[in-house]
Every structure is written in C-alpha cells, then in structure tokens.
Design an enzyme around this catalytic site. Structure first.
Site, PDB file in Angstrom:
ATOM      1  NE  ARG A  60      -2.886   0.292   3.340  1.00  0.00           N
ATOM      2  CZ  ARG A  60      -2.265   0.761   4.436  1.00  0.00           C
ATOM      3  NH1 ARG A  60      -1.830   1.999   4.479  1.00  0.00           N
ATOM      4  NH2 ARG A  60      -2.101  -0.023   5.491  1.00  0.00           N
TER       5      ARG A  60
ATOM      6  CE1 TYR B 226     -16.410  12.904 -14.731  1.00  0.00           C
ATOM      7  CE2 TYR B 226     -15.385  12.935 -12.568  1.00  0.00           C
ATOM      8  CZ  TYR B 226     -16.146  12.292 -13.528  1.00  0.00           C
ATOM      9  OH  TYR B 226     -16.641  11.052 -13.270  1.00  0.00           O
TER      10      TYR B 226
ATOM     11  CG  ASP C 165      -9.018  17.192 -14.908  1.00  0.00           C
ATOM     12  OD1 ASP C 165      -8.362  16.528 -15.733  1.00  0.00           O
ATOM     13  OD2 ASP C 165     -10.063  16.775 -14.361  1.00  0.00           O
TER      14      ASP C 165
ATOM     15  CE  LYS D  39     -12.843   9.639 -18.513  1.00  0.00           C
ATOM     16  NZ  LYS D  39     -12.570   9.284 -17.130  1.00  0.00           N
TER      17      LYS D  39
HETATM   18  C1  LIG Z   1     -11.783  15.439 -16.885  1.00  0.00           C
HETATM   19  C2  LIG Z   1     -11.934  14.351 -15.871  1.00  0.00           C
HETATM   20  N1  LIG Z   1     -11.317  14.475 -14.683  1.00  0.00           N
HETATM   21  C3  LIG Z   1     -11.424  13.523 -13.737  1.00  0.00           C
HETATM   22  C4  LIG Z   1     -12.181  12.387 -13.949  1.00  0.00           C
HETATM   23  C5  LIG Z   1     -12.279  11.341 -12.880  1.00  0.00           C
HETATM   24  O1  LIG Z   1     -11.464  10.261 -13.230  1.00  0.00           O
HETATM   25  P1  LIG Z   1     -11.762   8.715 -12.870  1.00  0.00           P
HETATM   26  O2  LIG Z   1     -13.050   8.350 -13.538  1.00  0.00           O
HETATM   27  O3  LIG Z   1     -10.553   8.019 -13.415  1.00  0.00           O
HETATM   28  O4  LIG Z   1     -11.868   8.619 -11.392  1.00  0.00           O
HETATM   29  C6  LIG Z   1     -12.838  12.219 -15.160  1.00  0.00           C
HETATM   30  C7  LIG Z   1     -13.669  11.023 -15.414  1.00  0.00           C
HETATM   31  O5  LIG Z   1     -14.492  11.002 -16.293  1.00  0.00           O
HETATM   32  C8  LIG Z   1     -12.712  13.233 -16.147  1.00  0.00           C
HETATM   33  O6  LIG Z   1     -13.334  13.135 -17.314  1.00  0.00           O
END
Ligand SMILES: Cc1ncc(COP(=O)(O)O)c(C=O)c1O
Length: 372
Positions: free
Chosen positions: A51, A103, A173, A198
């Site tokens: 971990r 998001y 992000d 993604k």
């Molecule tokens: C732009 C963006 N940031 C963060 C996330 C969250 O990521 P995860 O689904 O891998 O937890 C997503 C998920 O769709 C996303 O599209």
C-alpha cells in the site's frame, strides 16, 4: 541530447524504462506483491508493503513524470487523485476557485465535502478573465482546460499568475489533452492531474489517476495521503498503463486529427446546430489553445435538435459505441445531458474520436444523421 529535447513519440516510447543491463527485460512485467522482504530497519529497503510503494508504480510514475516535467504520484482512480490534491490542501476559511463546466465529480467534492468543512467554494466558468477575477484571496484554483464537455479553454499561465499573486496554488485537470498535448507545469501550474482512465491509457480497460507536482514536499504529502487513504493502483493496471504510454503519441495524433476533421465536417451538415472544438478557428478561445496546446485532443461537441433526435442518432450508430468516458482507441459518443450534471443543450453530443479510419467514422455519422 536530454530526454526533454527528444520528440513526443520517442519520449512516450522510452519513458520510465529501466537502464539497459545485461540479462534484464527491456520492459519489466508487473510486480504483484503485498509484503516485500524487509529485514531490520523499516526503511532498509525501497519497498516494504504494497500500500506504500511498488516498483511497477515507480516505473509508471517516472514515465508520467518525464512527460509532465514533474514528480508524479499514481492513484487508484482519477477521483482519488482529485481528492488527494483538494482535501488536505483546504480547511475552514480557505478559498477554492473551481470551474463550473469541468468534470462533475470535482464539483461534487467541492460542494459535498469541502464546503461543509468551511471552505469557501467559488464556481466560475472556464473563461480566463472570470477565473482571474475570482482569484482574490484564493488558496487554490482548480481548472480543467479544455473544459469538458463544453470545450472552453482557459489561459493556464494567466491563471497561474493571478493565483500566485494571492499566495495560492493552481491545479489543472489535464485529462483531455494529456501531457503530450499540453504541459501545465511548464505553463506555471503547481499540480497537473490526470484521469489515466481516458486517453493516457487509451484502451478503455482500466481506471487510474495521477498527479504531477514540482514541489517535493507536496509530492511526499500526496504519497502519505495515498498510504493513509488506501486509494492505490493495482500493480497489474499500473503495468497496463505503462505499456499503453508507449503508443500515446501515435494514438493522440490520430485521435486529434480525426476529431478536428470531424468537427470541420460536422459543421457543414444541415442536421447539426452547433459544433465545439478548440481547433476550429472561430472557437472563442482558439488563440489560447494554439498558444498553449501541442494537440487539441480527441473530443468534439455538437448539438442536434433535442433529446429525442440525439438519442435516435446515437441508436443509429453502427461503428461508434454509445458510452460515457472518452479518449479510447474506439470512438464513443453520448448525449451528455442524460446525466443532468452539465449545462449543455438536451441534444448535445460529446463525441470522442478514436483511431479508426476517418472515412469510416464519417460514413457512420452520416448514416446515423440521415436515419434519425
Ligand atoms: C476530466 C476528468 N477528470 C477527472 C475524472 C475522474 O477520473 P476517474 O473516472 O478516473 O476517477 C474524469 C472522469 O471522467 C474526467 O473526465
């Protein structure tokens, strides 16, 4: 020649690989381990318990860190990476500036976890001036650029300047663009976050996240947060991510080219009311996108006339899958308003261009538009 001077494909292919040593594998496999041999003092070996650390994480963290230009910490999901940045950094009286068209999960953390703790949360559109204006007294600004699904673009350097002037930090992000499409840390951001689920992994077969920072103390705190919270990556998925990075430049080049070509094609279609893509010359933030991005990424947004029309279009697609998420080698599309979390028209489609041949994608979209 230093690694950073090499081209994106070379960097992606070689990132995080071990030095050439006689008899060792070119690409080491996953290390599946809970405890490691650890004799004597607790820090007598680099790894003790699964971990806290794992050599497969280390390899992929080095790889992403090389691409991002920072020190990377891997997490079990993008949302775990988001929480690791936001939660320890913000307490009562602190100010979080966060984009309202990013998001939805990030907005949820701000609304449901941080605001009840006494953090002042300021939601702003993805617009450089609006973000800069909201930064007064900010502890941390969180932006997503290009934003998703609206595909607006904010000037990372300008926002970094504004938040730094207040003594705060900027987190970006960078999921949509990936480190090959945009390097937030070079543009002045303090943290670059990725949902590796993604385009970074690109095969729609794992859920992982990562954060890169340049402050080694912050990196240590992120690791400590991960150990305490346990939001860790499985070594096998971490290995799959590292394997996938080798083709990131190739995938991204094809996906970005497909997305831009489809955006141009869609705007000529009579069935389509509106098209959003940062690579279109008349996108309101096109100049910023050109300045700070190396490629525009796989997403295109377009609007059809209402929810029913959009659903009929999606049902008519043969090659393109109706699915959420984005950035995979297989093209996907969804009616984003179905989630009820984004300020988009009922007929708004988020289309993620994959690596298929452009002519086949166009043919599929054309027949679904004509059918519907
Ligand atoms: C732009 C963006 N940031 C963060 C996330 C969250 O990521 P995860 O689904 O891998 O937890 C997503 C998920 O769709 C996303 O599209």
């Amino acid at each position: 020649m230093s690694d950073q001077q090499r081209g994106p494909s070379t960097r992606a292919v070689h990132a995080g690989l071990p030095p050439a040593e006689q008899g060792t594998p070119l690409t080491p496999g996953p290390v599946l381990a809970a405890p490691f041999h650890l004799q004597g003092a607790k820090d007598a070996a680099p790894y003790g318990y699964g971990r806290d650390g794992n050599p497969t994480w280390t390899a992929v963290e080095q790889a992403i860190g090389e691409l991002d230009g920072g020190e990377t910490v891997l997490f079990g999901a993008g949302m775990a990476a988001v929480c690791a940045v936001l939660e320890p950094a913000l307490g009562p009286g602190d100010v979080l500036v966060v984009v309202e068209d990013g998001y939805p999960g990030v907005r949820g953390v701000a609304r449901d976890r941080l605001a009840p703790r006494g953090v002042e949360v300021r939601f702003v559109p993805t617009d450089t001036e609006a973000i800069v204006a909201a930064c007064e007294g900010a502890t941390l600004a969180w932006i997503e650029t290009p934003s998703n699904p609206a595909l607006d673009v904010a000037d990372i350097a300008a926002v970094a300047g504004a938040v730094h002037a207040q003594g705060g930090r900027l987190a970006v992000d960078n999921t949509l663009a990936t480190p090959l499409g945009q390097r937030p840390l070079d543009l002045g951001a303090d943290a670059a976050m990725l949902s590796a689920t993604k385009a970074l992994s690109g095969h729609s077969d794992l859920v992982l996240g990562a954060v890169s920072v340049r402050d080694p103390e912050w990196a240590a705190r992120l690791r400590a947060h991960r150990s305490q919270g346990g939001a860790i990556a499985g070594p096998f998925e971490a290995w799959m991510l590292h394997r996938s990075l080798a083709t990131l430049a190739l995938r991204l080049e094809r996906q970005s080219a497909n997305a831009l070509a489809l955006a141009r094609w869609l705007r000529e279609r009579p069935e389509v009311l509106d098209v959003r893509h940062p690579g279109l010359a008349d996108h309101p933030h096109h100049a910023i996108a050109v300045r700070q991005m190396q490629s525009f990424g796989p997403l295109v947004g377009f609007t059809l006339d209402g929810a029913e029309r959009a659903q009929r279009f999606l049902a008519g697609l043969e090659l393109v899958a109706e699915a959420t998420s984005f950035g995979g080698v297989h093209s996907t599309a969804e009616r984003r308003a179905r989630w009820g979390t984004d300020a988009v028209a009922d007929g708004f489609i988020r289309f993620s261009a994959g690596c298929e041949d452009l002519a086949d994608l166009q043919a599929d979209l054309a027949q679904a538009l004509e059918e519907g």
